[in-house]
Write an enzyme that holds these catalytic residues in place. Sequence first.
Site, PDB file in Angstrom:
ATOM      1  N   ARG A 296     -20.631  -2.450 -59.598  1.00 48.40           N
ATOM      2  CA  ARG A 296     -19.890  -3.212 -60.611  1.00 48.40           C
ATOM      3  C   ARG A 296     -19.810  -4.669 -60.164  1.00 48.40           C
ATOM      4  O   ARG A 296     -20.133  -4.996 -59.031  1.00 48.40           O
ATOM      5  CB  ARG A 296     -18.463  -2.665 -60.721  1.00 48.40           C
ATOM      6  CG  ARG A 296     -17.724  -2.738 -59.385  1.00 48.40           C
ATOM      7  CD  ARG A 296     -16.224  -2.602 -59.489  1.00 48.40           C
ATOM      8  NE  ARG A 296     -15.601  -3.045 -58.246  1.00 48.40           N
ATOM      9  CZ  ARG A 296     -15.436  -2.303 -57.168  1.00 48.40           C
ATOM     10  NH1 ARG A 296     -15.849  -1.058 -57.154  1.00 48.40           N
ATOM     11  NH2 ARG A 296     -14.868  -2.808 -56.098  1.00 48.40           N
TER      12      ARG A 296
ATOM     13  N   GLU B 283     -21.539  -2.888 -49.160  1.00 47.43           N
ATOM     14  CA  GLU B 283     -20.508  -3.146 -48.154  1.00 47.43           C
ATOM     15  C   GLU B 283     -21.017  -2.766 -46.775  1.00 47.43           C
ATOM     16  O   GLU B 283     -21.570  -1.667 -46.602  1.00 47.43           O
ATOM     17  CB  GLU B 283     -19.270  -2.286 -48.420  1.00 47.43           C
ATOM     18  CG  GLU B 283     -18.546  -2.606 -49.698  1.00 47.43           C
ATOM     19  CD  GLU B 283     -17.211  -1.856 -49.813  1.00 47.43           C
ATOM     20  OE1 GLU B 283     -16.545  -2.035 -50.829  1.00 47.43           O
ATOM     21  OE2 GLU B 283     -16.852  -1.104 -48.875  1.00 47.43           O
TER      22      GLU B 283
HETATM   23  C1  MV4 Z   1     -14.911   2.498 -41.370  1.00 53.16           C
HETATM   24  C2  MV4 Z   1     -14.122   1.813 -40.414  1.00 53.16           C
HETATM   25  C3  MV4 Z   1     -14.487   1.919 -39.088  1.00 53.16           C
HETATM   26  N1  MV4 Z   1     -15.556   2.656 -38.729  1.00 53.16           N
HETATM   27  N2  MV4 Z   1     -15.981   3.231 -40.959  1.00 53.16           N
HETATM   28  C4  MV4 Z   1     -12.173   1.577 -45.150  1.00 53.16           C
HETATM   29  C5  MV4 Z   1     -12.545   1.409 -46.556  1.00 53.16           C
HETATM   30  C6  MV4 Z   1     -13.868   2.022 -46.725  1.00 53.16           C
HETATM   31  N3  MV4 Z   1     -14.662   1.190 -47.601  1.00 53.16           N
HETATM   32  C7  MV4 Z   1     -14.437   2.126 -45.356  1.00 53.16           C
HETATM   33  N4  MV4 Z   1     -13.392   1.780 -44.460  1.00 53.16           N
HETATM   34  C8  MV4 Z   1     -13.582   1.759 -43.126  1.00 53.16           C
HETATM   35  N5  MV4 Z   1     -14.644   2.454 -42.668  1.00 53.16           N
HETATM   36  C9  MV4 Z   1     -16.263   3.304 -39.658  1.00 53.16           C
HETATM   37  N6  MV4 Z   1     -17.315   4.059 -39.286  1.00 53.16           N
HETATM   38  C10 MV4 Z   1     -13.047   1.073 -40.872  1.00 53.16           C
HETATM   39  C11 MV4 Z   1     -12.766   1.048 -42.235  1.00 53.16           C
HETATM   40  C12 MV4 Z   1     -11.652   0.232 -42.620  1.00 53.16           C
HETATM   41  C13 MV4 Z   1     -11.841  -0.923 -43.379  1.00 53.16           C
HETATM   42  C14 MV4 Z   1     -13.090  -1.321 -43.840  1.00 53.16           C
HETATM   43  C15 MV4 Z   1     -13.250  -2.444 -44.586  1.00 53.16           C
HETATM   44  C16 MV4 Z   1     -12.161  -3.241 -44.887  1.00 53.16           C
HETATM   45  C17 MV4 Z   1     -10.924  -2.880 -44.448  1.00 53.16           C
HETATM   46  C18 MV4 Z   1     -10.742  -1.727 -43.703  1.00 53.16           C
HETATM   47  C19 MV4 Z   1      -9.467  -1.375 -43.252  1.00 53.16           C
HETATM   48  C20 MV4 Z   1      -9.291  -0.251 -42.523  1.00 53.16           C
HETATM   49  C21 MV4 Z   1     -10.381   0.564 -42.214  1.00 53.16           C
END
Ligand code: MV4
Length: 449
Positions: free
Chosen positions: A291, A275
């Site tokens: 997975r 991701e």
């Molecule tokens: C972040 C981000 C912004 N900046 N990291 C949310 C799920 C997790 N897999 C990581 N996530 C995020 N990490 C940084 N440094 C924003 C999110 C995030 C997000 C990421 C992917 C898909 C949807 C999201 C929804 C809200 C926040």
Amino acid sequence: MFGKVLIANRGEIALRVHRACQEMGIRTVAVHSTADASAMHVRLADESVCIGPPPARDSYLNTAAILSAAAITGADAIHPGYGFLSENARFAEMVEAHGLAFIGPSPEHIRMMGDKVAAKEAMRRLGVPLVPGSPGALSSLEEARAVAADVGYPVLIKAAAGGGGRGMKVARGEAELEEAYRVARAEARAAFGDDSVYLEKYLDRPRHIELQVLADTHGTVVHFGERDCSLQRRHQKLVEEAGSPALSAAERDALGGTVTRALAELGYRNAGTLEFLWQDGRFAFIEMNTRLQVEHPVTEMVCGIDLVKEQIRIAAGERLGYRQSDIRFHGHAIECRITAEDPETFAPCPGRVTTYHAPGGLGVRVDSALYSGYAVPPHYDSLVAKLVVHGATRAEAIARLRRALDEMVVDGIRTTLPLHRAIVDDPEFRRGDYTIHWLERFVARRRAE
Ligand code: MV4
């Protein structure tokens, strides 16, 4: 090759794995809770074993019952699907200790990627770009202050044992840092029994782009391009696309090259998804999922490869019979996750489906365990169907999706079908002009109208 595979899952993903096995001449064993005795995955499998009462912890997460079912049916391998035990390193170890093949990565790699700090450290060492942040877990509030000052606010505090959005806290400035650090640690301890946290610069308008990879046990690693999974609400994805409307072929190739070299160096095996957040033309790794993913069909549609069959072949020790240059990307695919939920409040709506009619035609695929008369049980995930379309271009895929959504009928329960129709009609969606925040605002706007 295996003679018999036990599928440790339910619903559409159990069907998906069953179909791959059938086409490969492999017999299947379904496991099910008492709530799922008349479920489609049980009906289609060659054999089935009841493994416990409705709550997942007593059935689909009951490792002793699942291993017993494998032993009494003489299965050679276990496919965990997604969710449930799919990223449980101890389960993978137990499967192997019982002399069965686990259709997935090694327990060591599952464990490594489950620790988000260890995963980032491995990727950094292997040359994969990361979000700027703390070099490892934070050892003190003072360290958090120093790193935040260095990378610049806003910052995010994340739980090392978290992932998928659980246990994250934003600090918009130094005044908010102490509170974010304390709350994140307390929540991480309560949720995961582990209060390790790390810090990253907060990206304010990224897209969520993930890369699908497969690795065999002979050192070949290939990627199948990216999926854009930005259209999510509260960390639940609703719509996914392959490829991303925002990426060029050159950007995909560059990322794919970096990632496949890294995973070959790591000795990774089977399927995996990396991701990334993508903002201002730059990728930053955040997590790796060890997975098969819910949204894998969009990748299958553009690559023409059955990822589940490949997972099974790899687990049986076979070689991937092709190289990266043999993998071509054709057209565009979009998936809608149709759930048994209210399309405005997202409250779960289990109950009996009176009429189910799946759309069809060229370029339309429906992965679903639904049938007319089926009662969606209240105990599990609310996903009831994945509608996947393929077109020569993104515009054709969208037109086909609109048409297929109009044909599809799920009566008797509320579903998110009306919301999917509205998304597909939206001009910004049609332009591919969205970030991870788009859907949340779209839903709020619709409810206000
Ligand atoms: C972040 C981000 C912004 N900046 N990291 C949310 C799920 C997790 N897999 C990581 N996530 C995020 N990490 C940084 N440094 C924003 C999110 C995030 C997000 C990421 C992917 C898909 C949807 C999201 C929804 C809200 C926040």
